[in-house]
Write a protein that holds these residues in place. Structure first.
Motif, PDB file in Angstrom:
ATOM      1  N   VAL A  36       0.844  -1.201   0.000  1.00  0.00           N
ATOM      2  CA  VAL A  36       0.000   0.000   0.000  1.00  0.00           C
ATOM      3  C   VAL A  36       0.877   1.246   0.000  1.00  0.00           C
ATOM      4  N   PHE A  37       1.935   1.234   0.797  1.00  0.00           N
ATOM      5  CA  PHE A  37       2.843   2.377   0.844  1.00  0.00           C
ATOM      6  C   PHE A  37       3.521   2.594  -0.506  1.00  0.00           C
ATOM      7  N   LEU A  38       3.894   1.521  -1.188  1.00  0.00           N
ATOM      8  CA  LEU A  38       4.473   1.618  -2.530  1.00  0.00           C
ATOM      9  C   LEU A  38       3.477   2.251  -3.497  1.00  0.00           C
ATOM     10  N   ALA A  39       2.240   1.806  -3.450  1.00  0.00           N
ATOM     11  CA  ALA A  39       1.216   2.353  -4.337  1.00  0.00           C
ATOM     12  C   ALA A  39       0.975   3.835  -4.059  1.00  0.00           C
ATOM     13  N   VAL A  40       0.961   4.213  -2.790  1.00  0.00           N
ATOM     14  CA  VAL A  40       0.757   5.619  -2.427  1.00  0.00           C
ATOM     15  C   VAL A  40       1.936   6.469  -2.891  1.00  0.00           C
ATOM     16  N   CYS A  41       3.143   5.968  -2.735  1.00  0.00           N
ATOM     17  CA  CYS A  41       4.329   6.695  -3.208  1.00  0.00           C
ATOM     18  C   CYS A  41       4.271   6.926  -4.714  1.00  0.00           C
ATOM     19  N   LYS A  42       3.913   5.896  -5.441  1.00  0.00           N
ATOM     20  CA  LYS A  42       3.802   6.033  -6.897  1.00  0.00           C
ATOM     21  C   LYS A  42       2.697   7.007  -7.267  1.00  0.00           C
ATOM     22  N   LEU A  74       9.875   5.449 -16.118  1.00  0.00           N
ATOM     23  CA  LEU A  74      11.094   6.120 -15.671  1.00  0.00           C
ATOM     24  C   LEU A  74      10.951   6.657 -14.252  1.00  0.00           C
ATOM     25  N   LEU A  75       9.743   7.041 -13.885  1.00  0.00           N
ATOM     26  CA  LEU A  75       9.500   7.575 -12.546  1.00  0.00           C
ATOM     27  C   LEU A  75       9.229   6.485 -11.513  1.00  0.00           C
ATOM     28  N   THR A  76       8.572   5.415 -11.935  1.00  0.00           N
ATOM     29  CA  THR A  76       8.157   4.401 -10.964  1.00  0.00           C
ATOM     30  C   THR A  76       9.197   3.297 -10.745  1.00  0.00           C
ATOM     31  N   ALA A  77      10.039   3.038 -11.720  1.00  0.00           N
ATOM     32  CA  ALA A  77      11.023   1.953 -11.585  1.00  0.00           C
ATOM     33  C   ALA A  77      11.963   2.141 -10.393  1.00  0.00           C
ATOM     34  N   PRO A  78      12.534   3.328 -10.175  1.00  0.00           N
ATOM     35  CA  PRO A  78      13.428   3.463  -9.018  1.00  0.00           C
ATOM     36  C   PRO A  78      12.723   3.219  -7.680  1.00  0.00           C
ATOM     37  N   ILE A  79      11.480   3.608  -7.576  1.00  0.00           N
ATOM     38  CA  ILE A  79      10.734   3.392  -6.332  1.00  0.00           C
ATOM     39  C   ILE A  79      10.511   1.897  -6.118  1.00  0.00           C
TER      40      ILE A  79
END
Length: 100
Positions: A36-42, A74-79
């Motif tokens: 959930v935290f990953l999804a919120v960050c993205k 490009l934005l989501t891969a590093p996260i």
């Protein structure tokens, strides 16, 4: 911060597809809270990009959609890589077991 899977030293011997498989295994090992935290960050990262799409109409929207489509990975891969790193050892071991 790691921006590409090729920068993860533990995965240096694998091909790109295998690195992606290991990353997928590592992400699947995340707890529900972490997912959930990953999804919120993205979502927080991508919201300004997609809010900008509301200002364009007609054919002017086409190049903006192209840029948004290219910027998304490009934005989501590093996260995703950062979240996967804590389970990368277990995922690599599981991947190697599935290969034999």
């Amino acid at each position: 911060m790691i921006f590409r899977l090729s920068q993860v030293s533990k995965l240096s011997t694998l091909s790109l597809r295998d690195k992606q498989k290991v990353q997928a295994i590592a992400l699947s090992m995340l707890s529900a809270k972490s997912k959930v935290f990953l999804a919120v960050c993205k979502l927080i990262l991508l919201t300004p990009l997609f809010m900008a799409l509301a200002y364009f109409e007609g054919w002017a929207l086409l190049p903006v959609l192209l840029v948004a489509g290219l910027a998304y990975p490009l934005l989501t891969a590093p996260i995703e890589i950062q979240f996967a790193l804590k389970n990368i050892d277990q995922a690599l071991e599981q991947f190697k077991q599935s290969q034999t």
